[in-house]
Design a protein around this motif. Sequence first.
Motif, PDB file in Angstrom:
ATOM      1  N   LEU A  92       1.100  -1.614   0.218  1.00 23.92           N
ATOM      2  CA  LEU A  92       0.093   0.115   0.252  1.00 23.92           C
ATOM      3  C   LEU A  92       0.596   1.630  -0.106  1.00 23.92           C
ATOM      4  O   LEU A  92       0.551   2.392  -1.162  1.00 23.92           O
ATOM      5  CB  LEU A  92      -1.026  -0.177   1.327  1.00 23.92           C
ATOM      6  CG  LEU A  92      -1.845  -0.883   1.243  1.00 23.92           C
ATOM      7  CD1 LEU A  92      -2.766  -1.515   2.645  1.00 23.92           C
ATOM      8  CD2 LEU A  92      -3.352  -0.866   0.497  1.00 23.92           C
ATOM      9  N   ASP A 146       1.932   2.372  -3.206  1.00 22.31           N
ATOM     10  CA  ASP A 146       1.169   2.575  -4.368  1.00 22.31           C
ATOM     11  C   ASP A 146       0.776   4.180  -4.460  1.00 22.31           C
ATOM     12  O   ASP A 146       0.457   4.306  -3.263  1.00 22.31           O
ATOM     13  CB  ASP A 146      -0.683   1.734  -4.245  1.00 22.31           C
ATOM     14  CG  ASP A 146      -0.472   0.429  -4.095  1.00 22.31           C
ATOM     15  OD1 ASP A 146       0.300  -0.185  -4.988  1.00 22.31           O
ATOM     16  OD2 ASP A 146      -1.127  -0.480  -3.838  1.00 22.31           O
ATOM     17  N   VAL A 163      -5.129   1.161   8.246  1.00 18.70           N
ATOM     18  CA  VAL A 163      -5.899   0.881   6.981  1.00 18.70           C
ATOM     19  C   VAL A 163      -7.422   0.970   7.486  1.00 18.70           C
ATOM     20  O   VAL A 163      -7.977   1.062   8.383  1.00 18.70           O
ATOM     21  CB  VAL A 163      -5.947  -0.885   5.943  1.00 18.70           C
ATOM     22  CG1 VAL A 163      -4.800  -1.080   6.025  1.00 18.70           C
ATOM     23  CG2 VAL A 163      -6.244  -1.677   7.184  1.00 18.70           C
ATOM     24  N   THR A 178      -7.406   0.414   2.394  1.00 18.23           N
ATOM     25  CA  THR A 178      -7.106   1.683   1.975  1.00 18.23           C
ATOM     26  C   THR A 178      -6.105   1.700   2.689  1.00 18.23           C
ATOM     27  O   THR A 178      -6.313   1.857   3.887  1.00 18.23           O
ATOM     28  CB  THR A 178      -7.464   3.165   1.466  1.00 18.23           C
ATOM     29  OG1 THR A 178      -8.492   3.645   2.325  1.00 18.23           O
ATOM     30  CG2 THR A 178      -8.167   2.874   0.142  1.00 18.23           C
TER      31      THR A 178
END
Length: 111
Positions: free
Chosen positions: A40, A43, A76, A88
């Motif tokens: 994450l 990303d 998250v 996310t």
Amino acid sequence: MANPAGAPAVAESLEPEDIELGPVLSALADPHRRHVIHELVNDTDGSERPCTSFGLDLSKSTRSHHFKVLRQAGLVHQVDRGNRSGVTLRRADLDARFPGLLSLIGSEKES
């Protein structure tokens, strides 16, 4: 509280000021969970990802447990979309609470 028809269910999240270092470090001690956060962090668009997109070779119940630990630690946000969940990274909250932590995780070489 009921969700309007078709609206995704959002799992409860900690307020940013309630995110504590102990639970965060405990959650990150597990290599599977650290892998998720590493992915994450790296990303660049920060978009929501399905919980099944991280290549974890785990049973569904074990995978669900790992995401619950990440969510309860405040790492998250998780949204239930019926037959799948999206996750996310709470990048802004974590950068504000623990500056440099996500950079460290993102730069870690995975084994």
